[in-house]
Scaffold this active site. Structure first.
Site, short mmCIF file in Angstrom:
data_model
loop_
_atom_site.label_atom_id
_atom_site.label_comp_id
_atom_site.label_asym_id
_atom_site.label_seq_id
_atom_site.Cartn_x
_atom_site.Cartn_y
_atom_site.Cartn_z
N GLY A 1 0.83 -1.21 0.00
CA GLY A 1 0.00 0.00 0.00
C GLY A 1 0.86 1.25 0.00
O GLY A 1 2.10 1.18 0.00
N PHE A 2 0.20 2.38 0.04
CA PHE A 2 0.89 3.68 0.01
C PHE A 2 1.85 3.82 1.20
O PHE A 2 3.07 3.95 1.04
CB PHE A 2 -0.17 4.78 -0.03
CG PHE A 2 0.28 6.12 0.45
CD1 PHE A 2 1.41 6.74 -0.09
CD2 PHE A 2 -0.42 6.78 1.47
CE1 PHE A 2 1.82 7.99 0.37
CE2 PHE A 2 -0.02 8.01 1.93
CZ PHE A 2 1.11 8.62 1.38
N ILE A 3 1.33 3.72 2.42
CA ILE A 3 2.20 3.89 3.60
C ILE A 3 3.07 2.64 3.79
O ILE A 3 4.27 2.74 4.05
CB ILE A 3 1.37 4.17 4.87
CG1 ILE A 3 0.46 5.39 4.66
CG2 ILE A 3 2.29 4.40 6.08
CD1 ILE A 3 -0.50 5.68 5.80
N ASP B 1 0.15 -8.69 1.33
CA ASP B 1 -0.83 -7.78 0.71
C ASP B 1 -1.73 -8.58 -0.23
O ASP B 1 -1.27 -9.53 -0.87
CB ASP B 1 -0.10 -6.69 -0.08
CG ASP B 1 -0.90 -5.41 -0.15
OD1 ASP B 1 -0.44 -4.38 0.36
OD2 ASP B 1 -2.02 -5.44 -0.73
N GLY C 1 -3.56 -2.16 -2.51
CA GLY C 1 -2.10 -2.12 -2.68
C GLY C 1 -1.76 -2.26 -4.16
O GLY C 1 -2.57 -2.77 -4.94
N LEU D 1 -0.75 -2.75 8.86
CA LEU D 1 -1.28 -1.60 8.12
C LEU D 1 -2.43 -1.97 7.20
O LEU D 1 -3.12 -1.09 6.69
CB LEU D 1 -0.16 -0.94 7.28
CG LEU D 1 0.77 0.03 8.02
CD1 LEU D 1 1.77 -0.71 8.87
CD2 LEU D 1 1.51 0.92 7.03
N THR E 1 -13.00 -6.27 6.42
CA THR E 1 -11.53 -6.26 6.31
C THR E 1 -10.91 -5.72 7.60
O THR E 1 -9.94 -6.27 8.12
CB THR E 1 -11.08 -5.32 5.15
OG1 THR E 1 -11.73 -5.73 3.97
CG2 THR E 1 -9.57 -5.34 4.96
N TYR F 1 -16.58 3.00 9.23
CA TYR F 1 -15.11 2.93 9.18
C TYR F 1 -14.52 3.33 10.53
O TYR F 1 -13.68 2.62 11.10
CB TYR F 1 -14.60 3.84 8.06
CG TYR F 1 -13.11 3.99 7.99
CD1 TYR F 1 -12.31 2.92 7.58
CD2 TYR F 1 -12.49 5.20 8.30
CE1 TYR F 1 -10.93 3.06 7.51
CE2 TYR F 1 -11.11 5.35 8.22
CZ TYR F 1 -10.34 4.28 7.82
OH TYR F 1 -8.97 4.42 7.75
#
Ligand code: UDP
Length: 328
Positions: free
Chosen positions: A10-12, A31, A36, A76, A95, A149
């Protein structure tokens, strides 16, 4: 040390993989490539210190195996982005809640130190700015999908704290405020990559609502440094930490700054929230972190200003556009 990063593509997660590999750790990224992207970690594939498992965070057997093989775990993997959360509420909750439960259970079994990434979204519509870790979480009604969320991430935090109280499992919770930087996509709603791409294309910048709502944006590299140092700080176990940058900006001012720094002629277009996210949407007016705790614990101070961040994202998307144009 061998380190497992769930959501490693993913991004982070991919920036965290970069930082840990660069400091000589062996990194295992897990992942499912739902959000991702292979391109985030393509430069690491083939590296002796990097390996990848492509699987769902809800797959207990695989997660158990990955956790058993690691010394430490950064969790993450999550549903991300307001757009995705509103469009796929069932997947979002499943998730987040199921995935974290699986990860924590495996970490408890092998007693692996784990850092769980949560979100400033858990503060909800609290008006008590800035937000401190011990403040109340003010969540809206269950008829508004966005809050699913926040509640799911808050439940992850409660579960992590429950493991800590139950068995002193070494777990730390990091609440990330708006994290931005290269590799973040605008596909799931995040404002800065969207504004930068709109500015570079000469399209109107879509400011939702009246643009007076504010956020504080933190460079992903600052966030990653904080995550690494929190994991190393044994007194952080059983605690919650805000991570972010306290430089507050209105979304309209952000759009103006992006236009200026990109040298763009784009106009600003105000888009009603209803048009952007449907009728049952609620936004929060201000979101500012109180960073006292993390500053006093590990000496954290963000190094990147808002202008640094915007310039970095402009450079990233300018290069991508050039690469794509050359390949076309
Ligand atoms: N936003 C906007 N235009 C966009 C995307 C988002 O004006 O194209 C606004 C959004 O309504 C919010 C702020 O920018 O007020 C930050 O949005 P983002 O989804 O990046 O993060 P979050 O809402 O989780 O803080």
């Amino acid at each position: 040390m061998r380190i497992l990063i769930t959501g490693g593509a993913g991004f982070i997660g991919s920036h965290l993989c970069d930082a840990l590999v660069a400091s000589g750790h062996s990194v295992l990224a897990l992942d499912d490539f739902s959000t991702g992207r292979h391109e985030n970690i393509a430069h690491l594939e083939g590296h002796a210190l990097f390996s990848l498992v492509s699987a769902d965070i809800g797959d207990e057997a695989i997660v158990r195996e990955c956790v058993a093989s690691a010394d430490r775990v950064f969790h993450l993997a999550s549903a991300v982005g307001v757009r995705l959360i509103v469009e796929q509420p069932v997947r979002t909750i499943d998730t987040i809640v199921h995935g974290t439960s699986v990860v924590l259970k495996a970490c408890a079994r092998y007693r692996r130190p784990v850092l769980i990434t949560s979100t400033s979204e858990v503060y909800g519509k609290s008006g008590k700015v800035p937000f401190g870790e011990e403040d109340d979480l003010v969540i809206g009604p269950s008829t508004k999908r966005r809050w699913g969320y926040a509640v799911s991430k808050a439940l992850d935090e409660f579960l992590a704290m429950a493991y800590w109280h139950h068995s002193r499992m070494p777990v730390t919770v990091a609440r990330l405020f708006n994290t931005v930087g290269p590799r973040q996509t605008g596909q799931y709603g995040m404002v800065l990559p969207r504004f930068v791409q709109q500015a570079l294309r000469g399209e109107p910048l879509s400011v939702y609502g009246d643009g007076t709502q504010t956020r504080c944006f933190c460079h992903v590299k600052d966030v990653v440094q904080a995550l690494v140092r929190l994991m190393d700080y044994s007194q952080a176990r059983g605690q919650v930490f805000n991570i972010g940058n306290a430089e507050e900006v209105s979304i309209r001012a952000l759009a103006e700054r992006v236009i200026e720094l990109a040298g763009s002629q784009s106009p600003i277009r105000l888009v009603p929230f209803e048009e952007a996210y449907g009728p049952d949407f609620e936004d929060m007016q201000r979101r500012v972190p109180d960073l006292t705790k993390i500053r006093e614990s590990i000496g954290y101070a963000p190094r990147y200003t808002l202008d640094d961040i915007i310039r970095d994202i402009i450079e990233y998307y300018t290069e991508r556009r050039a690469t794509r144009a050359a390949g076309a």
